[in-house]
Design an enzyme around this catalytic site. Structure first.
Site, PDB file in Angstrom:
ATOM      1  N   CYS A 359      -4.937  -3.718  -8.263  1.00 49.20           N
ATOM      2  CA  CYS A 359      -4.097  -3.061  -9.269  1.00 49.20           C
ATOM      3  C   CYS A 359      -4.123  -3.788 -10.608  1.00 49.20           C
ATOM      4  O   CYS A 359      -3.969  -5.002 -10.660  1.00 49.20           O
ATOM      5  CB  CYS A 359      -2.676  -3.043  -8.717  1.00 49.20           C
ATOM      6  SG  CYS A 359      -1.512  -2.397  -9.875  1.00 49.20           S
ATOM      7  N   ARG A 458      -1.951  10.688  -8.960  1.00 51.06           N
ATOM      8  CA  ARG A 458      -1.110   9.546  -8.612  1.00 51.06           C
ATOM      9  C   ARG A 458      -0.448   8.935  -9.856  1.00 51.06           C
ATOM     10  O   ARG A 458       0.583   8.311  -9.785  1.00 51.06           O
ATOM     11  CB  ARG A 458      -1.989   8.496  -7.925  1.00 51.06           C
ATOM     12  CG  ARG A 458      -1.247   7.327  -7.372  1.00 51.06           C
ATOM     13  CD  ARG A 458      -2.169   6.452  -6.537  1.00 51.06           C
ATOM     14  NE  ARG A 458      -1.366   5.584  -5.711  1.00 51.06           N
ATOM     15  CZ  ARG A 458      -0.913   4.397  -6.092  1.00 51.06           C
ATOM     16  NH1 ARG A 458      -1.200   3.944  -7.291  1.00 51.06           N
ATOM     17  NH2 ARG A 458      -0.162   3.689  -5.286  1.00 51.06           N
TER      18      ARG A 458
END
Ligand code: IMP
Length: 539
Positions: A359, A458
């Site tokens: 991430c 998302r």
């Protein structure tokens, strides 16, 4: 005065952008004037946010009863009322991440065998996601779809070639050579002798024909299949439908391994339990397809859960299905986010923004919170909500688990279970390629917000319809072997630490755990130090 505030603001912006202090919450109370000249004050959290690596558990008293074999890792997956049992519990507190590079049907079967749940990735077409769910639900433990099949007019040479390719010596002979064709016979290595037979010999001349086979039928249970295998001294039992079409094979050699899965997670029809990811865009089409395919639980997959999109999605599920469809939501990192999703009706709530190994959300957008701090605050909010309403909503710590002990910490801090991406991506069962890099086996692992996955739903906050910038990377992780072996070792460590804390269950751990923040120097002390390490392959 105004000048001083502007200077303070500039300084704090510099600190944030300079990366020098990117992990430090600036505690300055920076007051600002809005465009209308009104004094506005941003909210500052009092404490810096921490992550798992900054904490340790301090052992408590363990009685002689407190041994790993007595530990139960059973944990709720969905909400329940005080005094009632949750509709779905897991036997281990682990779920696999809703990611292309982690959770497909193969992963879901492997993890359910160990007692956990996979959430099949939603960044694929509705049809292919539903097909994956359906393959998990239709997978009968111990019943294998035959992957080595041959036609009666194929030759011994074809048999040898197939054996070399798949490594299996038992082959089904079907009319069309498919795994579900009409069963005409079985070939095993006992049916031919390469040294005495011509390679042109047709399969039908040496196979054991259907008439001489003992077969199971559509209604044969695994126990019955095992009994038939033992009573008749068979190595495998073909299972056929009423039209003699091959359905499955049951193997004697699998018998022992079946007995080795005492924690496997099954529904009332003895199918594996499986979850599926959804988004807040196409849910009106996707959810019915997933429910139809048999998904036991859904989860909204989003980088940020404190949004109207999530409440709309849950509302739609409640209107259409009442409480029969279970749906988790997230991710949130604080009390407000938890309360919002709890009141929206979520069945479980995921915690974590920006901590995932792939991430780059924190770097790209500057949002997130240290994972440990987020879990601690949300767990408190969960308990407060339980006190108030009598409804227990499980929380899941999602992302940022690096060492096995981080799982124990997450549980001790109040998580009911953890979601892992990188951890599972390293295993044989993950959907990605195994490659050799610099002489070592690696598996590929990429984020849902990377260009490779392009899971714009998302990250979409409405309107964009595309991934405008990346929030994840594409990477390699060291290949680690089978899921079963690794989960076994990980949970042995979790059980052992729980015993050190005097706890035999997860709720007991949460009650008894004593946690301490550690200084940077004691983190160094925690690893091996001041020695020359010979071999560091243990983790
Ligand atoms: P890991 O276990 O540390 O690898 O984290 C896995 C978690 O990272 C997932 O469950 C997601 O919540 C999150 N995640 C997945 N893909 C991305 C991405 O591309 N950017 C940011 N977070 C991601």
């Amino acid at each position: 005065m105004k000048k001083i505030f502007l200077l303070a603001e500039k300084l704090s912006n510099y600190a944030l952008h300079s990366n020098l202090f990117s992990d430090i919450i600036i505690k300055l109370q920076t007051e600002k004037y809005s465009s209308k000249g009104v004094l506005t004050v941003a909210y500052y959290f009092n404490e810096p946010s921490h992550t798992f690596g900054e904490y340790l558990l301090v052992p408590g008293y363990s009685s002689a009863e407190c041994i790993p074999a007595h530990v139960s890792l059973k944990t709720p997956l969905v909400k329940y009322k005080k005094g009632e049992e949750p509709a779905i519990s897991m036997n281990i507190p682990m779920v696999s991440a809703i990611m292309q590079s982690v959770s497909d049907d193969r992963m879901a079967i492997a993890l359910a065998k160990e007692g956990g749940v996979s959430f099949i990735y939603g960044s694929q077409s509705i049809e292919s996601e539903a097909a994956m769910v359906s393959r998990v639900k239709n997978h009968k433990s111990g019943f294998v779809v035959s992957d080595s099949n041959i036609k009666p007019d194929d030759t011994l040479a074809d048999v040898i070639a197939l054996k070399e390719k798949n490594g299996h010596s038992t082959m089904a002979v079907t009319a069309d050579g498919t795994s579900n064709g009409k069963l005409l016979g079985i070939v095993t290595s006992r049916d031919y002798r390469v040294s005495r037979m011509s390679m042109d010999t047709k399969v039908e001349e040496f196979m054991t024909p259907y008439e001489r086979l003992i077969c199971g039928n559509e209604n044969t249970t695994l126990k019955e299949a095992n009994d038939i295998i033992w009573d008749n001294k068979l190595n495998s039992l073909p299972v056929v439908d009423k039209d003699q079409n091959l359905m499955y094979l049951v193997f004697r050699k699998d018998y022992e391994s079946r007995k080795e899965n005492p924690l496997e997670l099954l529904d009332e029809n003895k199918s594996y339990i499986v979850g599926a990811g959804i988004n807040t865009r196409d849910y009106e089409e996707r959810i019915p397809a997933l429910v139809e395919a048999g998904a036991d639980v859904l989860c909204i997959d989003s980088s940020e859960g404190f949004s109207e999109w999530q409440s709309r999605t849950i509302k739609w599920v409640r209107e259409k299905y009442g409480d029969t469809v279970k749906i988790g939501a997230g991710n949130v990192v604080d009390r407000e986010g938890f309360r919002f999703l709890a009141e929206a009706g979520a069945d479980f709530i995921k915690v974590g923004i920006g901590g995932g190994s792939i991430c780059i959300t924190r770097e790209t957008k500057g949002i997130g919170r240290g994972q440990a701090t987020a879990v601690i605050e949300v767990a408190k909010a969960r308990d407060e909500y339980f006190e108030e309403t009598g409804m227990y909503i499980p929380i899941c710590s999602d992302g940022g688990i690096v060492h096995d002990y981080h799982i124990t910490l997450a549980l001790a801090m109040g998580s009911d279970f953890v979601m892992l991406g990188r951890y599972f991506s390293r295993f044989e069962e993950s959907p990605t390629n195994k490659v050799i890099i610099n002489g070592n086996y690696m598996k590929e692992y990429w984020g849902e917000g990377s260009n490779r996955a392009r899971n714009w739903q998302r990250y979409d906050l409405g309107g964009a319809g595309k991934l405008s910038f990346e929030e994840g990377v594409d990477s390699y992780v060291p290949y680690a072997g089978s899921l079963k072996d690794n989960v076994g070792v990980t949970l042995a460590k979790v059980r052992s630490t729980m015993c050190n804390c005097g706890a035999l269950t997860i709720p007991e751990l949460q009650e008894k755990a004593r946690l301490t923040l550690v200084s940077a120097t004691s983190i160094v002390e925690g690893g091996s130090h001041d020695v020359v390490v010979k071999n560091n392959n243990m983790e």
